[in-house]
Design an enzyme around this catalytic site. Structure first.
Site, PDB file in Angstrom:
ATOM      1  N   TRP A  12       2.819  -9.045  -4.122  1.00  0.00           N
ATOM      2  CA  TRP A  12       2.279  -9.748  -3.145  1.00  0.00           C
ATOM      3  C   TRP A  12       2.936  -9.370  -1.631  1.00  0.00           C
ATOM      4  CZ3 TRP A  12       0.900 -15.729  -4.644  1.00  0.00           C
ATOM      5  CH2 TRP A  12      -0.155 -15.507  -5.319  1.00  0.00           C
ATOM      6  N   LYS A  13       3.887  -8.617  -1.819  1.00  0.00           N
ATOM      7  CA  LYS A  13       4.588  -8.250  -0.634  1.00  0.00           C
ATOM      8  C   LYS A  13       4.786  -9.525   0.294  1.00  0.00           C
ATOM      9  CE  LYS A  13       2.691  -3.701  -1.022  1.00  0.00           C
ATOM     10  NZ  LYS A  13       2.247  -2.418  -0.468  1.00  0.00           N
ATOM     11  N   HIS A  96      10.900  -0.464  -3.698  1.00  0.00           N
ATOM     12  CA  HIS A  96       9.707  -0.006  -3.222  1.00  0.00           C
ATOM     13  C   HIS A  96       9.831   0.792  -1.826  1.00  0.00           C
ATOM     14  CE1 HIS A  96       5.876  -0.965  -1.312  1.00  0.00           C
ATOM     15  NE2 HIS A  96       5.521  -1.022  -2.577  1.00  0.00           N
ATOM     16  N   GLU A 166       4.601   5.503  -6.898  1.00  0.00           N
ATOM     17  CA  GLU A 166       3.754   5.343  -5.964  1.00  0.00           C
ATOM     18  C   GLU A 166       3.523   6.200  -4.696  1.00  0.00           C
ATOM     19  OE1 GLU A 166       2.989   0.683  -6.046  1.00  0.00           O
ATOM     20  OE2 GLU A 166       4.965   0.924  -4.914  1.00  0.00           O
ATOM     21  N   GLY A 172      -1.753   1.053   0.533  1.00  0.00           N
ATOM     22  CA  GLY A 172      -2.387   0.456   1.445  1.00  0.00           C
ATOM     23  C   GLY A 172      -3.429   1.141   2.446  1.00  0.00           C
ATOM     24  N   GLY A 232      -0.869  -3.678  -5.059  1.00  0.00           N
ATOM     25  CA  GLY A 232      -0.532  -4.604  -3.656  1.00  0.00           C
ATOM     26  C   GLY A 232      -1.716  -5.400  -3.260  1.00  0.00           C
ATOM     27  N   GLY A 233      -2.640  -4.634  -2.541  1.00  0.00           N
ATOM     28  CA  GLY A 233      -3.595  -5.351  -1.623  1.00  0.00           C
ATOM     29  C   GLY A 233      -4.497  -6.303  -2.828  1.00  0.00           C
TER      30      GLY A 233
HETATM   31  P1  PGA Z   1      -1.597  -1.416  -2.514  1.00  0.00           P
HETATM   32  O1  PGA Z   1      -0.010  -1.403  -2.551  1.00  0.00           O
HETATM   33  O2  PGA Z   1      -2.023  -1.608  -3.869  1.00  0.00           O
HETATM   34  O3  PGA Z   1      -1.796  -2.205  -1.514  1.00  0.00           O
HETATM   35  O4  PGA Z   1      -1.962   0.153  -2.203  1.00  0.00           O
HETATM   36  C1  PGA Z   1       0.720  -0.923  -3.881  1.00  0.00           C
HETATM   37  C2  PGA Z   1       2.069  -1.171  -3.512  1.00  0.00           C
HETATM   38  O5  PGA Z   1       2.700  -1.094  -2.471  1.00  0.00           O
HETATM   39  O6  PGA Z   1       2.546  -1.626  -4.693  1.00  0.00           O
END
Ligand code: PGA
Length: 252
Positions: A12-13, A96, A166, A172, A232-233
């Site tokens: 979720w950051k 990360h 990643e 993102g 993430g998103g």
């Molecule tokens: P994202 O992020 O799915 O929004 O691209 C992935 C992450 O940073 O773990």
């Protein structure tokens, strides 16, 4: 040798307030009703861990996004792996790319954090990935290999180690590497893991992360040596995230 059971993990950051707990309830209900052919994890910000764990959503284990490398001490604002484990988390993301970039975390720091996570009894999800500059210069495999080799702790137990590949340029951005690109990188990571852990290295999960969504999950998760996703998103909303989880209904 069977492939490792897949894990679809949400990061979720720095997103989420108490109201976001409704997404956990919804996700838990979706999984109760329609199942999940993979393991599931949500890593919220530290501030929500207690609240979300206390909900007791049995289909949605809760993890953390980072930890300090030390067990305790004079480190204002930091949180140790032991503290996270005590809250009821079994997974901690380390290294990360946003931490590597925003907080200057080197492979050595990431390695120390991964060791702390493992010593506390959690599984370290160690993130690696090349920048666009690395990729354009043809350095992807070199960069990723040296991050994997440099970030796995000396005494790492294979069973408490997960690698998340990643590509920084895919995070993102809505851009994703081709399946062939992902396959090439994951194959090299697998070779390093087998070199490092022997046969146990075949059971270490290698997640792909970077703009994973329901519409591309089946293709990406079908790539050899891709054992799940770090999202993430698309992990912020239960429906979107469940769309990725359910890709495993088609992959089997
Ligand atoms: P994202 O992020 O799915 O929004 O691209 C992935 C992450 O940073 O773990």
């Amino acid at each position: 040798m069977t492939t490792p059971r897949a894990l679809v993990a949400g990061n979720w950051k720095m997103n989420g307030l108490k109201a976001s707990s409704s997404e956990i309830t919804h996700l838990n209900d979706l999984i109760s009703t329609s199942g999940a052919n993979c393991d599931v994890l949500i890593c919220p910000p530290f501030t929500l861990i207690s609240t979300l764990v206390a909900m007791g959503a049995k289909n949605v284990p809760i993890g953390a996004q980072d930890c300090h490398m030390n067990v305790s001490g004079a480190h204002t604002g930091d949180v140790s792996a032991q503290m996270i484990k005590e809250l009821g988390c079994d997974y901690i993301i380390v290294g990360h790319s946003e931490r590597r970039a925003d907080h200057g975390e080197s492979n050595d720091i990431v390695k120390a954090k991964a060791a702390a996570a493992q010593e506390a009894g959690t599984t370290a999800i160690i993130c690696v990935g090349e920048t666009l500059q690395d990729r354009e210069a043809g350095n992807t495999l070199n960069v990723v290999s040296s991050q994997v080799r440099g970030s796995i702790p000396k005494n790492a137990p294979a069973a408490q180690t997960i690698i998340a590949y990643e590509p920084v340029w895919a995070i993102g951005t809505g851009k994703v590497p081709t399946a062939a690109n992902v396959e090439e990188v994951h194959k090299v990571i697998r070779e390093i893991l087998v070199d490092r852990f022997g046969a146990d290295g075949k059971q270490v999960k290698i997640l792909y992360g970077g703009s994973v969504k329901a519409s591309n999950a089946t293709e990406l998760m079908s790539v050899p040596n891709v054992n799940g996703a770090l999202v993430g998103g698309a992990s912020l909303k239960a429906e979107d995230f469940y769309g990725i989880i359910s890709a495993y209904d088609k992959i089997g």
